[in-house]
Design a protein around this motif. Structure first.
Motif, short mmCIF file in Angstrom:
data_model
loop_
_atom_site.label_atom_id
_atom_site.label_comp_id
_atom_site.label_asym_id
_atom_site.label_seq_id
_atom_site.Cartn_x
_atom_site.Cartn_y
_atom_site.Cartn_z
N ASP A 182 36.71 -5.49 -0.33
CA ASP A 182 36.69 -6.30 0.88
C ASP A 182 37.23 -5.54 2.10
N PHE A 183 38.08 -4.54 1.86
CA PHE A 183 38.71 -3.83 2.97
C PHE A 183 38.31 -2.36 3.07
N ASP A 184 37.66 -1.80 2.07
CA ASP A 184 37.28 -0.38 2.11
C ASP A 184 36.30 -0.13 3.25
N GLY A 185 36.54 0.92 4.01
CA GLY A 185 35.66 1.30 5.09
C GLY A 185 35.91 0.55 6.39
N LYS A 186 36.85 -0.36 6.42
CA LYS A 186 37.15 -1.12 7.63
C LYS A 186 38.33 -0.48 8.36
N THR A 187 38.34 -0.64 9.67
CA THR A 187 39.45 -0.11 10.45
C THR A 187 40.66 -1.02 10.30
#
Length: 104
Positions: free
Chosen positions: A60-65
């Motif tokens: 859910d959070f991988d690759g997000k700033t």
């Protein structure tokens, strides 16, 4: 002088080269074999991939700033609060604790 046979290396060594167990007896491995085994285990954990060497990953959070993650967390907090939950941050590691409010 009393001696004992090490079951790992097969050498006959004085009793002082064996650790005392909780039961009051002597260990079956000599101090040198124990030291070598611990060093080998530490090496395997650090270099071969055993132990906790991989970082935490969440799809859910991988690759997000960081800003995107922060906005998602704020939306989640507002959603939980609208349903009667309270989120408190405490402790050194800022653990999140969610508890249901009593309805009066």
């Amino acid at each position: 002088m009393e001696t004992k046979l090490c079951k790992t290396c097969g050498r006959e060594l004085p009793l002082t080269d064996f650790r005392i167990t909780k039961g009051g007896g002597r260990a079956h491995m000599c101090n040198m074999c124990i030291t070598e085994k611990r060093a080998e285990t530490r090496y395997k954990r650090a270099h071969v991939g055993g132990g906790k060497t991989t970082p935490f990953s969440d799809p859910d959070f991988d690759g997000k700033t960081i800003g995107d993650v922060w906005r998602l967390m704020c939306r989640a907090e507002k959603w939980l609060e609208s349903r009667g939950c309270v989120i408190t941050l405490d402790g050194e590691f800022h653990e999140t604790k969610i508890r249901k409010l009593k309805k009066e």
